[in-house]
Each structure stands twice: as C-alpha cells, then as structure tokens.
Design a protein around this motif. Structure first.
Motif, PDB file in Angstrom:
ATOM      1  N   PRO A 137      14.068   1.308   7.569  1.00 48.68           N
ATOM      2  CA  PRO A 137      13.739   1.512   6.266  1.00 48.68           C
ATOM      3  C   PRO A 137      14.101   2.666   5.523  1.00 48.68           C
ATOM      4  O   PRO A 137      14.476   3.508   5.690  1.00 48.68           O
ATOM      5  N   VAL A 138      14.427   2.154   4.119  1.00 46.15           N
ATOM      6  CA  VAL A 138      15.189   3.904   3.633  1.00 46.15           C
ATOM      7  C   VAL A 138      14.544   3.615   2.115  1.00 46.15           C
ATOM      8  O   VAL A 138      14.350   4.998   1.641  1.00 46.15           O
ATOM      9  N   VAL A 139      13.544   3.319   1.460  1.00 45.81           N
ATOM     10  CA  VAL A 139      12.794   3.361   0.481  1.00 45.81           C
ATOM     11  C   VAL A 139      11.138   2.898   0.556  1.00 45.81           C
ATOM     12  O   VAL A 139      11.038   2.012   1.094  1.00 45.81           O
ATOM     13  N   HIS A 140      10.942   3.868  -0.114  1.00 42.89           N
ATOM     14  CA  HIS A 140       8.791   3.600   0.034  1.00 42.89           C
ATOM     15  C   HIS A 140       7.942   3.891  -1.536  1.00 42.89           C
ATOM     16  O   HIS A 140       8.903   4.631  -1.941  1.00 42.89           O
ATOM     17  N   VAL A 141       7.323   3.175  -1.193  1.00 38.19           N
ATOM     18  CA  VAL A 141       6.472   3.466  -2.351  1.00 38.19           C
ATOM     19  C   VAL A 141       4.908   3.694  -2.653  1.00 38.19           C
ATOM     20  O   VAL A 141       4.778   2.489  -0.588  1.00 38.19           O
ATOM     21  N   ALA A 142       4.059   4.538  -2.696  1.00 37.39           N
ATOM     22  CA  ALA A 142       2.402   4.240  -2.406  1.00 37.39           C
ATOM     23  C   ALA A 142       1.656   3.227  -2.981  1.00 37.39           C
ATOM     24  O   ALA A 142       1.815   2.763  -4.192  1.00 37.39           O
ATOM     25  N   VAL A 143       1.724   2.189  -2.019  1.00 35.67           N
ATOM     26  CA  VAL A 143       0.181   0.742  -2.961  1.00 35.67           C
ATOM     27  C   VAL A 143      -1.152   1.458  -2.547  1.00 35.67           C
ATOM     28  O   VAL A 143      -1.332   1.685  -1.193  1.00 35.67           O
ATOM     29  N   GLU A 144      -1.002   0.966  -3.816  1.00 36.15           N
ATOM     30  CA  GLU A 144      -3.470   0.632  -3.022  1.00 36.15           C
ATOM     31  C   GLU A 144      -4.034   0.044  -4.601  1.00 36.15           C
ATOM     32  O   GLU A 144      -3.527  -0.484  -5.412  1.00 36.15           O
ATOM     33  N   ALA A 145      -4.989  -0.591  -3.767  1.00 32.81           N
ATOM     34  CA  ALA A 145      -5.630  -1.124  -4.499  1.00 32.81           C
ATOM     35  C   ALA A 145      -6.395  -0.663  -5.390  1.00 32.81           C
ATOM     36  O   ALA A 145      -7.125   0.458  -5.272  1.00 32.81           O
ATOM     37  N   ARG A 146      -6.611  -1.483  -6.655  1.00 35.00           N
ATOM     38  CA  ARG A 146      -6.721  -1.001  -8.052  1.00 35.00           C
ATOM     39  C   ARG A 146      -8.719  -1.066  -7.943  1.00 35.00           C
ATOM     40  O   ARG A 146      -9.507   0.107  -8.509  1.00 35.00           O
ATOM     41  N   ARG A 147      -9.410  -1.243  -7.395  1.00 34.78           N
ATOM     42  CA  ARG A 147     -11.108  -2.395  -6.971  1.00 34.78           C
ATOM     43  C   ARG A 147     -10.804  -1.804  -5.800  1.00 34.78           C
ATOM     44  O   ARG A 147     -10.302  -2.108  -4.118  1.00 34.78           O
ATOM     45  N   SER A 148     -11.834  -0.128  -4.974  1.00 33.97           N
ATOM     46  CA  SER A 148     -11.981   0.125  -3.629  1.00 33.97           C
ATOM     47  C   SER A 148     -12.529  -0.848  -2.376  1.00 33.97           C
ATOM     48  O   SER A 148     -11.958  -1.468  -1.757  1.00 33.97           O
ATOM     49  N   THR A 149     -13.177  -1.721  -3.416  1.00 32.58           N
ATOM     50  CA  THR A 149     -13.791  -3.264  -2.340  1.00 32.58           C
ATOM     51  C   THR A 149     -13.101  -3.778  -1.573  1.00 32.58           C
ATOM     52  O   THR A 149     -12.317  -5.147  -0.759  1.00 32.58           O
ATOM     53  N   GLU A 150     -11.556  -3.685  -2.300  1.00 30.92           N
ATOM     54  CA  GLU A 150     -10.337  -4.803  -1.767  1.00 30.92           C
ATOM     55  C   GLU A 150      -9.112  -3.728  -0.420  1.00 30.92           C
ATOM     56  O   GLU A 150      -8.423  -4.492  -0.689  1.00 30.92           O
ATOM     57  N   THR A 151      -9.466  -3.348  -0.497  1.00 29.18           N
ATOM     58  CA  THR A 151      -8.944  -2.095   0.248  1.00 29.18           C
ATOM     59  C   THR A 151      -8.874  -2.954   1.375  1.00 29.18           C
ATOM     60  O   THR A 151      -7.426  -3.496   2.158  1.00 29.18           O
ATOM     61  N   ASP A 152      -9.445  -2.880   2.639  1.00 28.75           N
ATOM     62  CA  ASP A 152      -8.704  -4.297   3.680  1.00 28.75           C
ATOM     63  C   ASP A 152      -8.315  -5.516   3.015  1.00 28.75           C
ATOM     64  O   ASP A 152      -7.500  -5.598   4.107  1.00 28.75           O
ATOM     65  N   ARG A 153      -8.883  -5.489   2.031  1.00 29.72           N
ATOM     66  CA  ARG A 153      -7.605  -7.259   1.621  1.00 29.72           C
ATOM     67  C   ARG A 153      -6.352  -6.901   1.809  1.00 29.72           C
ATOM     68  O   ARG A 153      -5.492  -7.561   2.179  1.00 29.72           O
TER      69      ARG A 153
END
Length: 686
Positions: free
Chosen positions: A400-416
């Motif tokens: 891979p040559v490109v990356h982005v940071a991703v996070e769930a808007r709701r903390s309760t959905e982090t595991d999903r």
C-alpha cells in the motif's frame, strides 16, 4: 479415439486501460453466447459483471468478476478485470490463475498507461494474449496507428488478421485476412453477413495478407517450409501457425471492432477458441512440499490441487473462488489447506456468472468455480488432496502507498468498524489496517485515493456504519544516502544467572537493485565477511534477523527503511553469555544506531501522470503540474488535444481530479500509475 474434454476449455481475462471497453466486450460476449438475453450497458448500469452498486454508480470496473459461457462447443471461463491503476492487485490475482487473455485497446488512444501496466503484468505471468482494437466507430479511430503504438510501447510482434471495412462512423465490418472473406454487420443485426471481399479493398487485403504470411513464415518453421514451397500459406497452415506463435508469445494476433455497436465480437470469440491455450496447452502447475518441488498435470484423475484467488462475502455466505489445476473436487469433500495446515470441507460448488451462480456436483482440472463452506482460506491459499499435499506460489500482493485514518462516529460502533475493516482486508489483500501507536487511530492503507474511497464507501453501505475519514497520507520510506564503516556495537546484559553478550562490527552502505529489481532504494542485502570463526554461523543468521527487525522504523520519521546493504565485518563472543537472542538484539540495536550515524534520505512515492487536455488549456495544466513538484517528460498532440506526461509526487496529487476539471471546464482527464520512490525535499519530511 475420445477427445480430452479439457481441450475445449478456455480460461481467459479481459485486460485494458479504464474506459477502453472491457466490460462492454464482456457483455457482448455474454449476449452472443446466449448467457444473457439482453445487452447490458455500462452507462445504463445494466451490466452483468459490473454488478456492485459502486461500479454502476462510478461507471468503472472495481472488482474482478468471473463469468462462464459456451461458444462453438467450448467452455469459456472469463474474468473481467479492473482497468483503474488503484485496482491493479485484482488484475494480479486474476492473471495468476488464467491461461490466456484478451487485451482491449482504444482505436483512438492506442496504448494507454494502464494498458501498458497490465500488459507487463501478463508478461510476468507468461500469459498468452490476443489484442482487440475496440471503438473503431469513433472519430479519429485508426487501426494502423493503434497497432504502431502496440509495437512501439509494448514491443510484441503484432500479427494483424483483419482489415476494417469503412472508417469511423462508417465502420461496418472487417475483412478476415486468413480466409479472405468479408464479415459485415447490419445495424441491429446479431450476426455478421459473410461475403466476398469488396472490390475496393481486394488489392489492399491481398497486400496485407502477404505481409501477414511473411511475418508468420519468418517466425514459424512449419509455415516457412510451406511458404518456400508454394510462396503462399493456406488458411489452415496460417491459423495453426498463429495458434503456435500466440501460445509461445512470439506473436500477438490483432483483431478490431466496435463492441458497443456489436461489430467484431464473433470473430474475437472464434480467435479465443482458435488461438488461446486450453489447460492442456500450458505447463503442469508447480508447487513445493517439505522443500521438494512437486508437479501436477491438468488431469481430473490426478491428486487435487487448487488455488484460491479471490474471497467474497455475500449475504448468503462466504464465497471462495478457485482455479482447479489438477484432480477433481466434489461437494462435501474434505480438502487440505497447505498454508494453514488444516482441513476444510467443501459445502457447495458453484458455476459463476458474476453475482449469480449455478450449483455443480463437482469441478475438475481446468475449472474456475466458487465454493461455499471454507472458513479460513484466503486469497492465495492452496487447497489440495489431504493425501497429496503441495503448496502453490500465491499471487503477489502490492505494498500500500496511501493511507487514511478512519474512526466510527459513535464510540459504541468501534468494534463493528474493526470487524468491517477486517472483512475488507480478508477480501482484498492490498488493503491493510493498523493502529497508529502515537495517536491510537485506526489507519486504513491502500493502493490509491479511489481505492480507499471505495473501501470506506463499502463500510458505509454494506455495514451501515457512519465513519469519519482523515486527510489521505502517503507511505514514505527511508534510505541511506551516506553510510558508515566499522560501526561497533556491544550488547552486554547481566541481571543474575546467565547473561547476554554480543559484540558486532557493521558496515552500512547504500544499495541499488539491478535493472530487474525495483530500482533505486529497493530492498535490503545482508552479508558477512567475518573470518576465523569469530562469529559462528548461527549467530550471523541471528544478526541478520536483528537487522531486519531494525528496518521497520527509520531515524527520520519512523518510516520503513529500504535500499541498504549491511556487512558484518567482525565480532566477539562469550563462552557462556553469547546466544542467538543476544546477537539478534545486538543486530537490531546496532543497525538502529548505525542508521542514526548515517546520512539518511526520505523517499516519497512518485507516479507517472498522463493528462489529456484541450490545446487551449495546456498552459494552465503545465503550471499546475509544476506547482505540484511535477517534472514534465513529454507532450504529444493528438486530435485537437494534447497528452502531457509528467512524474509527480503522489502526495501532491490528492484532489487533482477536481482541480483539473476546474482548469479545463471539465474537458481534461488524467491517469496515474506508480513508478517507484524518489528522494523527497527536506520541506516534506514528516
């Protein structure tokens, strides 16, 4: 004498640059073979192989789709591959399991950047190809110019077997040069009308057939013998010689047509059957077991061996796509996964038609099928008979040559979100997920901006998750500009009981791969010049392992280190306290300190950009490329437009599509393909 049924099987891929017409060619093949009863159109979102909602929304192929059809008594297993550079890994996995390919070219543009890339991929896998010059009905279409670009940029020997009848909008058919007949398609007709060569084209057709005969005779001994005896070649001899030259790679048969207007696809199917190899025509598959090489023929009676090349999670279960190289696999069979060294059970076997499937009781050597029931098999897994294990070489996976940071808007959905990303990386090995140790953010890495956009959109659509995405970043590397010699590192640790002792002396220098490698800044080489047994061989291997550990994070910014050669020149051991662990630790910390003492250079990924722009917009485009640290390498006028090629740092291309559209009033287009890494100026050091 019974004919081996494998002689009537063709496993092929459709390869091309984005928008050259691959999917339209595939749709016409499905229609002509009776697999579908209506022509699918890309612009209407009605295609069979581009069935994913994002493919239909964007009008491009994203995921390699397998379909199966029949023509002239032959079974054709066909894979429609993506044309966009961000999805080149899908092409790589497909080419690993194919026996042949059809390369589609635009009759106006000729060889385009991604055309060249997929051609080189096919070269690496030794896949025989035929070429189809599409869009002959477009303004500016020129078969001879397209063939010239194939010869000049791809360097095969093009063997043109057709002469177009009519030009541009007046293109109505082709002259079949081996049989010297005309094939003409009336508007709305499904089949061609066969007839004699038109009088106005007889002289030109005879001249071109003569050139074809001479080119074939020059490269085929059997054809040369007949040509010398008779001064001409029969249609049968010419066809047989073309088949041999295609399968050995000594020539590439070139056809032409317009898939959108249903012209030229039947001769293309006939060429697939006539020239491309069956599973019996390719060498037996090779693998290894316990260090020894194994070989399996394409024989249904041989021990089973298959390679998984694609995994797809569907609402009805997990599909694993297989190429069966030898043996027979049946519903309910138990198979051995040679990579994980565990057994799996085949639940169902399916004949694939993109997102639709027909159940099968068994699959035999030469088949490309999907199976249900495998739990741990991944793309690249080898499945074989439990009593005859072997491991096949998996497809290569691009870094891979490109990356982005991703996070769930709701903390309760982090595991999903974590589960969704894990599923994506399982299906697409060119995606990678990691946690940034400094920010604790989840980082998704891929092959390009579009690749990551598609992945994030899948998370939103298929898993119903709302996610926030950070600004894209690129994967930097570090390399040695000026090394050090005689760098001494002593590792001593004593905390009760047996201690740790390792003394090493290292030389560190830049290393550039040869012409067959990745170019400057590629790879790592370790060697030892220690004499007199001052460092035993088992400890030398431990030092090398420690040095490889140190490459994970460089001194400039924690980026991976590449492009260096490390030489162990001397060392000392202790009778009691020296061990593999001690010398591995010394290698890791010794090289880390040596890199800090070296002159290091930051490397950034660069791409070759091809921009097609109207003549009145060239100045603005050139200025914009210069502002993005681009280096223009060429400018080629083409039909009222100018094609500009430039080398540009990948980090400077984010958002370029929008900028280009605004500068050219929506008339400019561009493509980009990776070309490696180059030194970055100090201003971009992160």
């Amino acid at each position: 004498m019974r004919t081996n049924p494998l002689t009537t099987v063709r496993n092929l891929g459709i390869l091309a640059h984005v928008d050259a017409g691959k999917t339209t060619v595939t749709e016409r093949i499905l229609y002509l073979t009776g697999t579908t009863h209506k022509r699918g159109e890309v612009h209407d979102g009605t295609t069979v192989t581009d069935f994913d909602p994002q493919e239909r929304d964007r009008g491009i192929t994203i995921f390699a789709a397998a379909v199966s059809c029949a023509w002239a008594g032959h079974r054709i297993n066909l894979i429609d591959t993506p044309g966009h550079v961000d999805f080149a890994d899908e092409v790589e996995r497909s080419l690993r399991v194919l026996d042949g390919a059809v390369a589609v070219f635009d009759a106006v543009a000729g060889v385009e950047p991604q055309s060249e890339s997929v051609w080189r991929q096919a070269d690496r896998h030794g896949v025989p190809r035929i070429a189809f010059v599409n869009k002959m009905d477009r303004a500016g279409a020129d078969l001879d110019a397209a063939v010239a670009s194939i010869r000049e940029r791809l360097h095969p020997v093009p063997l043109v077997v057709q002469l177009p009848i009519g030009t541009e909008d007046g293109f109505t058919g082709v002259v079949d040069l081996p049989r010297m007949r005309a094939l003409v398609w009336a508007d709305g007709a499904d089949a061609a009308e066969e007839g004699p060569v038109p009088g106005t084209l007889r002289e030109e057709a005879a001249r071109r057939r003569r050139l074809l005969e001479e080119a074939v005779a020059e490269r085929h001994p059997g054809a040369l013998e007949e040509f010398c005896d008779r001064e001409t070649l029969t249609a049968a001899t010419l066809t047989g010689a073309l088949r041999d030259l295609t399968r050995t790679g000594d020539g590439v048969v070139v056809l032409c047509g317009s898939a959108y207007r249903d012209r030229g696809v039947e001769p293309l199917l006939d060429a697939v059957v006539a020239y491309l190899p069956s599973p019996l025509d390719v060498p037996p598959v090779r693998g290894t077991h316990d260090g020894a090489e194994r070989e399996r023929p394409a024989d249904p009676a041989a021990p089973m061996a298959a390679l998984a090349f694609k995994v797809n999670a569907t609402p009805t279960g997990r599909l694993t796509y297989l190429r069966v190289y030898s043996g027979t696999i049946g519903k309910g069979d138990t198979v051995w996964d040679a990579g994980t060294r565990r057994t799996e059970r085949i639940g169902r076997i399916l004949r694939v038609r993109a997102d639709r499937h027909d159940p099968l009781e068994r699959a035999v050597a030469g088949d490309i099928v999907a199976v249900v029931g495998l739990k741990t098999a991944r793309a690249g897994s080898t499945l074989c008979a439990p009593g005859a294990p072997m491991l096949l070489e998996p497809p290569g996976v691009a870094e891979p040559v490109v990356h982005v940071a991703v996070e769930a808007r709701r903390s309760t959905e982090t595991d999903r979100l974590a589960a969704a990303l894990a599923r994506l990386t399982e299906e697409d090995p060119s995606l990678a997920v990691r946690t940034d140790p400094e920010t604790a953010q989840t980082v998704l890495s891929g092959m390009g901006e579009l690749h990551l956009e598609v992945a994030v959109e899948r998370v939103r659509r298929e898993y119903g998750l709302e996610v926030t995405v950070g600004r894209p970043g690129v994967a930097y590397r570090e390399t040695v500009g000026e090394g050090v010699t005689g760098f001494v590192h002593r590792h001593v640790k004593q905390d009760g009981g047996s201690g740790q002792f390792a003394h090493i002396v290292l030389d560190v220098e830049p290393w550039v791969q040869d012409a067959d490698g990745d170019g400057a800044g590629g790879g790592f080489v370790f060697r030892s010049t220690v004499v007199g047994g001052r460092v035993p061989q088992e400890y030398v291997r431990a030092v090398e392992a420690g040095c490889r550990d140190a490459l994970a994070e460089g001194p400039l910014g924690g980026h991976p280190v590449t492009g260096l050669r490390v030489t162990l020149t001397d060392g000392q051991t202790h009778v009691k306290d020296s061990s593999d662990t001690a010398f591995r630790t010394a290698g890791r910390f010794g090289l880390r300190d040596a890199l800090r003492a070296s002159g290091m250079i930051l490397l950034e990924p660069v791409v070759e950009v091809t921009v097609t722009v109207p003549e009145d917009g060239v100045g603005g485009v050139l200025g914009d490329l210069a502002a993005r640290r681009g280096r223009v390498t060429g400018s080629d006028p083409r039909g009222g437009a100018v094609v500009v090629t430039a080398t540009v740092p990948l980090a400077e291309l984010f958002g370029y599509a929008t900028r280009l559209r605004s500068r050219t009033q929506g008339r400019g287009t561009f493509t980009a393909r990776p070309t490696g890494y180059a030194p970055a100026p100090a201003a971009v050091v992160r």
